[in-house]
Write a protein that holds these residues in place. Structure first.
Motif, PDB file in Angstrom:
ATOM      1  N   GLU A 150       0.830  -1.205   0.000  1.00  0.00           N
ATOM      2  CA  GLU A 150       0.000   0.000   0.000  1.00  0.00           C
ATOM      3  C   GLU A 150       0.867   1.259   0.000  1.00  0.00           C
ATOM      4  N   SER A 151       1.926   1.242   0.812  1.00  0.00           N
ATOM      5  CA  SER A 151       2.848   2.366   0.870  1.00  0.00           C
ATOM      6  C   SER A 151       3.588   2.536  -0.449  1.00  0.00           C
TER       7      SER A 151
ATOM      8  N   GLN B  61       2.219   6.608  -6.883  1.00  0.00           N
ATOM      9  CA  GLN B  61       1.240   7.621  -7.271  1.00  0.00           C
ATOM     10  C   GLN B  61       1.809   9.023  -7.087  1.00  0.00           C
ATOM     11  N   ALA B  62       2.486   9.258  -5.970  1.00  0.00           N
ATOM     12  CA  ALA B  62       3.089  10.568  -5.721  1.00  0.00           C
ATOM     13  C   ALA B  62       4.188  10.866  -6.737  1.00  0.00           C
ATOM     14  N   ALA B  63       5.001   9.870  -7.076  1.00  0.00           N
ATOM     15  CA  ALA B  63       6.075  10.067  -8.050  1.00  0.00           C
ATOM     16  C   ALA B  63       5.514  10.368  -9.437  1.00  0.00           C
ATOM     17  N   LEU B  64       4.474   9.660  -9.822  1.00  0.00           N
ATOM     18  CA  LEU B  64       3.852   9.933 -11.122  1.00  0.00           C
ATOM     19  C   LEU B  64       3.262  11.341 -11.165  1.00  0.00           C
ATOM     20  N   GLY B  65       2.611  11.754 -10.098  1.00  0.00           N
ATOM     21  CA  GLY B  65       2.062  13.110 -10.040  1.00  0.00           C
ATOM     22  C   GLY B  65       3.152  14.166 -10.112  1.00  0.00           C
TER      23      GLY B  65
END
Length: 115
Positions: A69-70, A76-80
């Motif tokens: 999950e982490s 997700q944060a890296a892609l954003g």
């Protein structure tokens, strides 16, 4: 040290302080789980206020462990961050290209043809 270097150093120190101070001071320290997210705290508060509450929907995918999950959250944060960096880089590149084209046009206008 130049002005930009001082500003960058101060910003770096501020980011480091924001990351380290909560850990050192024990802010957000919980006895059961020290790094629980807002979702877990909200769920606990809702069930405390309304024990019969049932969620409206369930997750589409439930990761098998907290580590996965982490990792998905980090991805997700890296892609954003990548999308934002691409957008700002593209915008800056276009602006610099326009400035160069404008400067080249002004240079060609000021040059006088040989008589």
């Amino acid at each position: 040290m130049s002005r930009n270097a001082r500003i960058n150093t101060l910003l770096l120190l501020a980011v480091a302080a924001l990351a380290v101070l909560p850990l050192v001071l024990g802010l957000g320290d919980h006895k059961e789980e020290p790094f629980t997210g807002a979702d877990g705290e909200a769920e606990a508060a809702i069930t405390e206020l309304e024990p019969d509450y049932e969620p409206w929907f369930s997750p589409l995918y439930e990761p098998p462990s907290g580590e996965i999950e982490s990792a998905l959250f980090s991805l997700q944060a890296a892609l954003g961050a990548g999308v934002l960096a691409y957008y700002f880089g593209l915008h800056r590149g276009r602006r610099q290209g326009e400035e160069r084209a404008k400067a080249a046009t002004e240079d060609s206008d000021t040059a006088t043809p040989a008589a």
